[in-house]
Design a protein around this motif. Structure first.
Motif, short mmCIF file in Angstrom:
data_model
loop_
_atom_site.label_atom_id
_atom_site.label_comp_id
_atom_site.label_asym_id
_atom_site.label_seq_id
_atom_site.Cartn_x
_atom_site.Cartn_y
_atom_site.Cartn_z
N GLY A 385 0.81 -1.21 0.00
CA GLY A 385 0.00 0.00 0.00
C GLY A 385 0.84 1.25 0.00
O GLY A 385 0.55 2.22 -0.73
N LYS A 386 1.89 1.25 0.79
CA LYS A 386 2.76 2.43 0.84
C LYS A 386 3.40 2.66 -0.52
O LYS A 386 3.46 3.81 -1.00
N ASN A 393 1.25 9.35 -6.48
CA ASN A 393 1.30 10.79 -6.21
C ASN A 393 0.52 11.17 -4.96
O ASN A 393 -0.01 12.28 -4.85
N ALA A 394 0.46 10.25 -3.99
CA ALA A 394 -0.33 10.52 -2.79
C ALA A 394 0.21 11.68 -1.99
O ALA A 394 -0.55 12.47 -1.42
N VAL A 395 1.53 11.82 -1.93
CA VAL A 395 2.12 12.89 -1.12
C VAL A 395 1.68 14.25 -1.64
O VAL A 395 1.24 15.12 -0.88
N ALA A 396 1.78 14.44 -2.96
CA ALA A 396 1.39 15.74 -3.54
C ALA A 396 -0.11 16.00 -3.35
O ALA A 396 -0.52 17.13 -3.08
N ILE A 397 -0.93 14.95 -3.49
CA ILE A 397 -2.38 15.12 -3.32
C ILE A 397 -2.71 15.52 -1.89
O ILE A 397 -3.50 16.44 -1.65
N LEU A 398 -2.10 14.84 -0.92
CA LEU A 398 -2.40 15.12 0.48
C LEU A 398 -1.87 16.50 0.90
O LEU A 398 -2.55 17.24 1.63
N VAL A 399 -0.68 16.84 0.43
CA VAL A 399 -0.15 18.16 0.72
C VAL A 399 -1.03 19.24 0.08
O VAL A 399 -1.30 20.29 0.68
N ASN A 414 -6.73 13.57 9.73
CA ASN A 414 -6.54 12.31 9.03
C ASN A 414 -5.53 12.44 7.90
O ASN A 414 -4.73 11.53 7.64
N CYS A 415 -5.55 13.57 7.23
CA CYS A 415 -4.62 13.82 6.13
C CYS A 415 -3.18 13.82 6.65
O CYS A 415 -2.29 13.20 6.07
N VAL A 416 -2.97 14.50 7.76
CA VAL A 416 -1.63 14.53 8.36
C VAL A 416 -1.25 13.13 8.84
O VAL A 416 -0.09 12.72 8.73
N ALA A 417 -2.21 12.39 9.37
CA ALA A 417 -1.92 11.03 9.86
C ALA A 417 -1.47 10.12 8.73
O ALA A 417 -0.56 9.29 8.91
N VAL A 418 -2.08 10.24 7.55
CA VAL A 418 -1.64 9.42 6.41
C VAL A 418 -0.22 9.78 6.02
O VAL A 418 0.62 8.91 5.76
N LEU A 419 0.09 11.08 5.97
CA LEU A 419 1.45 11.51 5.64
C LEU A 419 2.45 10.98 6.67
O LEU A 419 3.56 10.56 6.32
N LEU A 420 2.06 10.98 7.93
CA LEU A 420 2.95 10.46 8.97
C LEU A 420 3.21 8.98 8.78
O LEU A 420 4.35 8.51 8.93
N THR A 421 2.19 8.21 8.45
CA THR A 421 2.38 6.78 8.21
C THR A 421 3.27 6.54 6.99
O THR A 421 4.11 5.64 6.99
N LEU A 422 3.09 7.36 5.95
CA LEU A 422 3.91 7.20 4.74
C LEU A 422 5.37 7.54 4.99
O LEU A 422 6.27 6.94 4.38
N CYS A 423 5.64 8.48 5.87
CA CYS A 423 7.02 8.95 6.05
C CYS A 423 7.86 7.99 6.87
O CYS A 423 9.09 8.05 6.82
N GLN A 424 7.25 7.13 7.63
CA GLN A 424 7.99 6.28 8.55
C GLN A 424 8.80 5.22 7.81
O GLN A 424 8.26 4.43 7.04
N GLY A 425 10.10 5.24 8.03
CA GLY A 425 10.99 4.25 7.44
C GLY A 425 11.05 4.30 5.93
O GLY A 425 11.29 3.28 5.29
N ASN A 426 10.85 5.46 5.33
CA ASN A 426 10.83 5.56 3.88
C ASN A 426 11.59 6.79 3.43
O ASN A 426 11.12 7.92 3.56
N LEU A 427 12.79 6.57 2.88
CA LEU A 427 13.61 7.69 2.43
C LEU A 427 13.03 8.36 1.19
O LEU A 427 13.26 9.55 0.96
N ARG A 428 12.29 7.60 0.41
CA ARG A 428 11.70 8.15 -0.81
C ARG A 428 10.71 9.27 -0.48
O ARG A 428 10.53 10.19 -1.27
N PHE A 429 10.09 9.17 0.68
CA PHE A 429 9.10 10.17 1.06
C PHE A 429 9.70 11.56 1.11
O PHE A 429 9.05 12.54 0.73
#
Length: 510
Positions: A385-386, A393-399, A414-429
């Motif tokens: 899912g990540k 393009n989820a990051v750009a959409i959420l931002v 909720n929008c910030v929470a999704v971004l937080l989940t995406l950023c964890q352990g992911n350098l690409r973020f």
């Protein structure tokens, strides 16, 4: 096969010397999770399959039972539906992983001759039941226990309807006559429902279902009493009726029965999920509303989550979320998907079904944003899912949603929470967030948001700058944040967690 003579199916723990299936060593057998053992052979399953009634068996066991025309009674008193099988890959993977941890050989398929002997031995002890039990046994099944004789201390409070001249008041009276009257009326209602549903006339079916729907709309006791094998059997037949009114009322009645926690697993094990999926695909708009509500209600029960996913409900629910003409159906489909996505196997199914693109499109359009984000937050917690969200393009959409503003506080959090989940352990973020201008937006959120949003935005900024702090957001802290986020949505906690008494989270009874 009824009454005290009923012989229940049991697991055979003594193995034949000629059996070739892998068994767990005796000193480890007691540690074996019971769900890893086939209910028919008692062996560790090598090729587990799910049947429409929700149970998991060894594939060969189901095949031999079908070949012999035998359906066993299980320990819980239910009878499985062997009409179809679906590979339970999640269970198979879990069993093999458990074997690896315990240093046990992976299970091998059981010996066909041994399994056939087991089934034939069971058939000798437990001959096939009468498929059409007599009227006496049916009455015992459908009628609730008669109430105890009222005593002088038995009282009830009766509210007198308010009139223009007198305020509402409570009057206490002895309940012997009222209890007897209520009991006889309830028994008469049960008889009427049964007689209407068992007939061949379509009008009788309509009237029986309308009465069933009415009686189960508000009474918890009646919902439990009426959720019998016989009533469920009638509903299975009528749910696929070609007559719209019959199908709609059958679906609505099933929703009402599913409100009670103790009914949820029973309904799934009675083989309703494939029928509900068919109606969700091709039923009328009103019937689809009720079916989406029923799947949502059933998905509240943890034991049902995997079964509903395995039997193929994810894609039809996703289609209903995207294309249904009914707002209620879309809302209940979203909540059903949220609950189903709480387990990893269903997250993978959602990702493979294209849920990420659908949900991101709906978020961008502003449609039911808070609920879409709840599902996305679950999907972001799994690797597939990540990856799909970062590719989509989820990051750009959420931002972008945060930059636009105008969302309610729950959607923003909720929008910030999704971004937080995406950023964890992911350098690409980091790179994607930088391209989307996330730092500026998140600083603004950190400055203007409430405590929870501010904290989450700060964690994302810290991760983007390469700082620590990710360990601070461990599983326990994440669970606490997640619960607070759910409470901040437009729905009650009961709608997400099912309530202590199995209360239904659907919009209303039908």
């Amino acid at each position: 096969m009824g009454g005290n003579n009923r012989q229940r199916w049991f697991s055979f723990h003594q193995r034949s010397a000629s059996a070739t299936a892998t068994t767990v060593p005796q000193h480890k057998h007691d540690e074996t999770p019971p769900e890893f053992l086939c209910p028919i052979t008692g062996f560790l399953m090598s090729d587990p399959v799910v049947v429409p009634s929700g149970q998991t068996f060894e594939r060969l066991s189901v095949q031999i039972c079908r070949n012999l025309g035998f359906v066993p009674d299980l320990l819980d008193g239910t009878r499985p539906d062997f009409s179809a099988v679906i590979p339970n890959l999640a269970m198979k993977s879990t069993i093999f992983s458990w074997c690896d941890r315990k240093k046990i050989d992976h299970p091998r398929p059981p010996d066909a001759a041994y399994v056939e002997n087991v089934v034939r031995a069971r058939m000798d002890k437990d001959p096939d039941p009468d498929p059409n039990p007599g009227q006496e046994s049916l009455e015992r099944e459908i009628l609730p226990p008669k109430p105890a004789s009222p005593t002088a201390s038995s009282v009830e409070s009766v509210t007198i309807r308010q009139t223009p001249f007198f305020p509402t008041r409570a009057v206490t009276m002895f309940s012997s006559s009222s209890t007897t009257s209520s009991s006889s009326g309830t028994h008469a209602g049960f008889d009427k429902i049964y007689n209407k549903l068992r007939g061949a006339d379509i009008f009788d079916h309509e009237q029986g279902l309308i009465l069933l729907r009415k009686m189960t709309r508000s009474s918890e006791e009646l919902r439990v009493s009426l959720c019998t094998d016989r009533i469920l059997s009638f509903l299975r037949q009528l749910l696929v009726s070609r007559y719209n009114l019959v199908q709609t009322n059958a679906a609505a009645s099933l929703v009402n029965l599913s409100l009670e926690k103790q009914n949820k697993v029973k309904i799934v094990r009675s083989g309703f999920v494939p029928l509900l999926i068919d109606v969700l695909k091709s039923g009328t708009t009103e019937a689809q509303e009720h079916v989406a509500g029923a799947l949502f209600s059933l998905a509240l029960e943890d034991e049902n989550k995997m079964v509903i996913g395995v039997l193929g409900a994810v894609e039809p629910l996703l289609h209903a979320l995207r294309a249904s003409e009914s707002e209620r159906a879309r809302q209940d489909a979203a909540l059903a998907l949220y609950h189903l996505s709480l387990i990893p196997s269903n997250r993978t199914r959602l990702v493979r079904a294209g849920a990420v693109a659908t949900l991101l499109t709906m978020v961008r359009s502003g449609e039911s944003t808070s609920r879409m984000l709840l599902v996305l937050c679950n999907l972001a917690a799994c690797p597939d899912g990540k990856g799909a969200m970062l590719d989509g393009n989820a990051v750009a959409i959420l931002v972008g949603k945060l930059r636009e503003g105008g969302e309610d506080e729950a959607a923003r959090e909720n929008c910030v929470a999704v971004l937080l989940t995406l950023c964890q352990g992911n350098l690409r973020f980091r790179g994607l967030a930088s391209e989307a201008g996330a730092e500026e937006v998140l600083k603004e959120v950190e400055e203007s948001g409430n405590g929870r949003v501010k904290e989450k935005a700060g964690k994302i900024l810290q991760a983007m700058r390469g700082g620590g702090g990710e360990s601070e957001y461990g599983e326990n802290a994440e669970a606490r944040e997640w619960n607070r986020m759910i409470e901040a949505t437009g729905l009650s906690r009961t709608q997400f967690q099912g309530g202590q008494n199995g209360g239904f989270a659907c919009s209303s009874q039908f």
